[in-house]
Structure formats: C-alpha cells, structure tokens
Write a protein that holds these residues in place. Structure first.
Motif, PDB file in Angstrom:
ATOM      1  N   HIS A  28       6.770  -2.669  -0.855  1.00 42.27           N
ATOM      2  CA  HIS A  28       5.514  -2.058  -0.428  1.00 42.27           C
ATOM      3  C   HIS A  28       4.495  -3.166   0.301  1.00 42.27           C
ATOM      4  O   HIS A  28       4.168  -2.754   1.352  1.00 42.27           O
ATOM      5  CB  HIS A  28       4.778  -1.510  -1.591  1.00 42.27           C
ATOM      6  CG  HIS A  28       3.500  -0.986  -1.234  1.00 42.27           C
ATOM      7  ND1 HIS A  28       3.298  -0.071  -0.191  1.00 42.27           N
ATOM      8  CD2 HIS A  28       2.301  -1.084  -2.038  1.00 42.27           C
ATOM      9  CE1 HIS A  28       2.112   0.448  -0.610  1.00 42.27           C
ATOM     10  NE2 HIS A  28       1.356  -0.218  -1.504  1.00 42.27           N
ATOM     11  N   THR A  78       0.167   0.719   3.693  1.00 40.84           N
ATOM     12  CA  THR A  78      -0.777   1.821   3.635  1.00 40.84           C
ATOM     13  C   THR A  78      -0.445   3.038   4.123  1.00 40.84           C
ATOM     14  O   THR A  78      -0.791   4.087   3.694  1.00 40.84           O
ATOM     15  CB  THR A  78      -2.095   1.255   4.567  1.00 40.84           C
ATOM     16  OG1 THR A  78      -1.732   1.034   5.848  1.00 40.84           O
ATOM     17  CG2 THR A  78      -2.904   0.155   4.002  1.00 40.84           C
ATOM     18  N   ASP A  83       0.727   4.446   0.855  1.00 35.00           N
ATOM     19  CA  ASP A  83      -0.247   4.753   0.084  1.00 35.00           C
ATOM     20  C   ASP A  83      -0.820   6.288   0.564  1.00 35.00           C
ATOM     21  O   ASP A  83      -1.229   6.960  -0.400  1.00 35.00           O
ATOM     22  CB  ASP A  83      -1.381   3.946   0.363  1.00 35.00           C
ATOM     23  CG  ASP A  83      -1.221   2.542  -0.263  1.00 35.00           C
ATOM     24  OD1 ASP A  83      -0.383   2.335  -1.521  1.00 35.00           O
ATOM     25  OD2 ASP A  83      -1.906   1.564   0.284  1.00 35.00           O
ATOM     26  N   VAL A  89       2.563   6.291  -2.916  1.00 35.00           N
ATOM     27  CA  VAL A  89       2.102   5.632  -3.939  1.00 35.00           C
ATOM     28  C   VAL A  89       0.916   6.367  -4.811  1.00 35.00           C
ATOM     29  O   VAL A  89       0.883   6.457  -6.084  1.00 35.00           O
ATOM     30  CB  VAL A  89       1.372   4.225  -3.463  1.00 35.00           C
ATOM     31  CG1 VAL A  89       0.488   3.649  -4.762  1.00 35.00           C
ATOM     32  CG2 VAL A  89       2.467   3.558  -2.756  1.00 35.00           C
ATOM     33  N   ASN A  90      -0.017   6.861  -4.168  1.00 36.34           N
ATOM     34  CA  ASN A  90      -1.057   7.516  -4.998  1.00 36.34           C
ATOM     35  C   ASN A  90      -0.706   8.814  -5.509  1.00 36.34           C
ATOM     36  O   ASN A  90      -1.208   9.366  -6.524  1.00 36.34           O
ATOM     37  CB  ASN A  90      -2.576   7.739  -4.116  1.00 36.34           C
ATOM     38  CG  ASN A  90      -2.786   6.369  -3.920  1.00 36.34           C
ATOM     39  OD1 ASN A  90      -2.937   5.468  -4.751  1.00 36.34           O
ATOM     40  ND2 ASN A  90      -3.482   5.879  -2.838  1.00 36.34           N
ATOM     41  N   LEU A 142      -6.089   8.403   1.632  1.00 39.31           N
ATOM     42  CA  LEU A 142      -5.699   7.454   0.602  1.00 39.31           C
ATOM     43  C   LEU A 142      -6.056   8.157  -0.993  1.00 39.31           C
ATOM     44  O   LEU A 142      -5.122   7.761  -1.484  1.00 39.31           O
ATOM     45  CB  LEU A 142      -6.941   6.530   0.875  1.00 39.31           C
ATOM     46  CG  LEU A 142      -6.720   5.230  -0.068  1.00 39.31           C
ATOM     47  CD1 LEU A 142      -5.388   4.422   0.074  1.00 39.31           C
ATOM     48  CD2 LEU A 142      -7.731   4.164   0.294  1.00 39.31           C
ATOM     49  N   CYS A 149      -8.688  -0.442  -4.288  1.00 38.92           N
ATOM     50  CA  CYS A 149      -9.405   0.937  -3.738  1.00 38.92           C
ATOM     51  C   CYS A 149     -10.537   0.981  -4.390  1.00 38.92           C
ATOM     52  O   CYS A 149     -11.332   2.164  -4.084  1.00 38.92           O
ATOM     53  CB  CYS A 149      -8.633   2.109  -4.038  1.00 38.92           C
ATOM     54  SG  CYS A 149      -6.996   2.110  -2.887  1.00 38.92           S
ATOM     55  N   GLU A 209       0.697   0.427  -8.610  1.00 38.63           N
ATOM     56  CA  GLU A 209       1.537   0.482  -7.548  1.00 38.63           C
ATOM     57  C   GLU A 209       3.159   0.584  -7.523  1.00 38.63           C
ATOM     58  O   GLU A 209       3.659   1.023  -6.810  1.00 38.63           O
ATOM     59  CB  GLU A 209       1.199  -0.593  -6.270  1.00 38.63           C
ATOM     60  CG  GLU A 209      -0.282  -0.066  -5.661  1.00 38.63           C
ATOM     61  CD  GLU A 209      -0.532  -0.787  -4.320  1.00 38.63           C
ATOM     62  OE1 GLU A 209      -1.377  -0.299  -3.575  1.00 38.63           O
ATOM     63  OE2 GLU A 209       0.160  -2.106  -4.303  1.00 38.63           O
TER      64      GLU A 209
END
Length: 263
Positions: free
Chosen positions: A65, A101, A104, A110-111, A140, A186, A230
C-alpha cells in the motif's frame, strides 16, 4: 506466464492511478515490467523485513500500500533504510508495486474495508472526487451508521475488530450513531466529518490540536493507529490478485506488523 507488467495492470485495474493524490507516487516503482511474476508478496509497507521475507519465499514482486519511493532520494546507498531496500530488491530481482491514495479512494479500497470491518451500514463516500467507469463515486472518507451505542462500547468494537493494542481518543459528548472513517493519516479531515453530521471519526496519526478540535466540534475522534486502520486491505488485495492471476502464488506477509509498542 505472467509478468510484472501483468501484476501492475491488475493493481491499476483495482485502484486506477488517476485516483491518486497529486503529491503521491504509485505504480511500478522498482523492477523490470518484462520479468516473470510467479510469486507475489503483499504487505502494507515495503520495509526491510518485507523485502527479506520476499527473498526468502522466492517472490518476484512485492505489492504494498505504501510506496517504496515517496520523496526522490539523492543517493541509493546502504547507509539509509530506503537505500538498503532498493539495493536488496535489485540484487534479488524483486519488483516493487504499490497502490497508495488511489487504493484509499477507490470503491472497495482501504476505507470501504475499514467501514465494513467496523460494521458500518448505509456506507457512502464523503465529498466524492469523481465517479469511476461503473458510475460509483470515489473519494477519501467513508461514513455510515451503527446501532446507537456508548462511546465506550464503540471503542471496544474498534479495538477488538482491528486488533490494535491501544486507542487514543477524545470524546465529543454524544453517543455513537453516525461514523466517519479514514484509514491512516486522515485526521485533517475532521471538519468534513463533522460537517457531514458524524458524531464519531475513526482514523490515525492524530495531532494534539486535532483532539481539542474534536471536543469543540462535538465529535468523538478515535486514533486507532496507522497500521491497524489500513492493514485490512492486504488480505483483500491478495484475494483480488489470486482471482485475476490464476496460477500465481500470492500471500500476505506473515511477519510485518506495527513497530509502535505500548507499555
């Protein structure tokens, strides 16, 4: 036979490069795209322990990542951790690919994994940056709902689910119902989470003043650790690569973990 370029294509299909932040560095950062790829080691970070594990297992590629090269180095020598990693990978013919990112922000990245792990329902993207080819919004932060509970009950859920050894938090004065998540660093998005009506925000790498901001905004800010918020993506990424590259051996690092300890 698959090549390193085939692995790169799969990673960028999962997390398109156009979704990366302008300051980021993603893709094939080390190695030859034409080299064979029969074994892939997946990890959060491309640090020395991961590089040595890759060599020991006989991996041709590490997919991480976080990027191997973030800021352009002025030299590649054994005097720095980055230099030692690059030299080791070069000497052993191991390529390094990352999705940062872009992973992400992509749908299913990821999120979304973090939101799903914490049991959020009705999950949406906060402040979408655009839509992908399938028309899904990407961006994001994620936000969703949980059955109403106390902060203490939700803290226990976060700690148990993520496996993190400890949490830092500041209470916002409300029970937990609408939660925003942003894996990694974040915390700077706390105002966006508050403006979206969230009473709780799970992220990492929070600064002192951000905890005070949380109290002023009336939002509970939870720092669950960069690694722990993460690392969930690694198993998902490995599963996707196995699916798209049948016959290639893919595994998640068995030794890489957080270096931060609590006493």
């Amino acid at each position: 036979m698959y090549t390193v370029k085939d692995v790169l294509d799969c990673v960028e299909e999962l997390a398109p490069a156009y979704m990366q932040e302008q300051w980021d560095n993603v893709g094939l950062l080390w190695g030859r795209g034409s080299r064979k790829a029969e074994k892939i080691l997946v990890a959060l970070d491309p640090f020395e322990d991961v590089c040595r594990e890759a060599e020991s297992w006989g991996a041709d590629v590490i997919v991480t990542h976080h990027p191997l090269i973030f800021h352009a180095p002025k030299s590649i020598t054994e005097d720095t951790a980055l230099g030692r990693c690059i030299l080791f990978l070069a000497e052993n013919g191991i390529a390094a690919i990352n999705a940062h990112t872009n992973l992400d922000q992509v749908s299913g990245g990821v999120n979304d994994c973090l939101a799903n792990a914490l049991g959020l329902k009705e999950v949406s993207v906060l402040n979408p940056q655009g839509t992908d080819e399938a028309g899904k919004p990407w961006g994001l932060l994620r936000a969703g709902t949980v059955p109403q509970m106390t902060v203490e009950e939700f803290l226990e859920r976060v700690k148990k689910t993520l496996g993190c050894p400890g949490l830092r938090y500041a209470e916002g004065g409300r029970q937990v119902r609408k939660v925003a998540v942003g894996g990694g660093a974040c915390a700077g998005e706390i105002h966006a989470a508050a403006e979206a009506g969230c009473d709780t925000f799970v992220t990492a790498d929070c600064k002192y003043n951000q905890f005070w901001d949380a109290k002023d905004l009336g939002i509970t800010l939870i720092d669950a650790g960069h690694f722990w918020t993460e690392n969930l993506i690694c198993q998902v990424l490995a599963d996707k690569l196995r699916e798209k590259l049948p016959g290639v051996l893919v595994k998640v690092s068995e030794i890489h973990t957080d270096c931060i300890k609590f006493c």
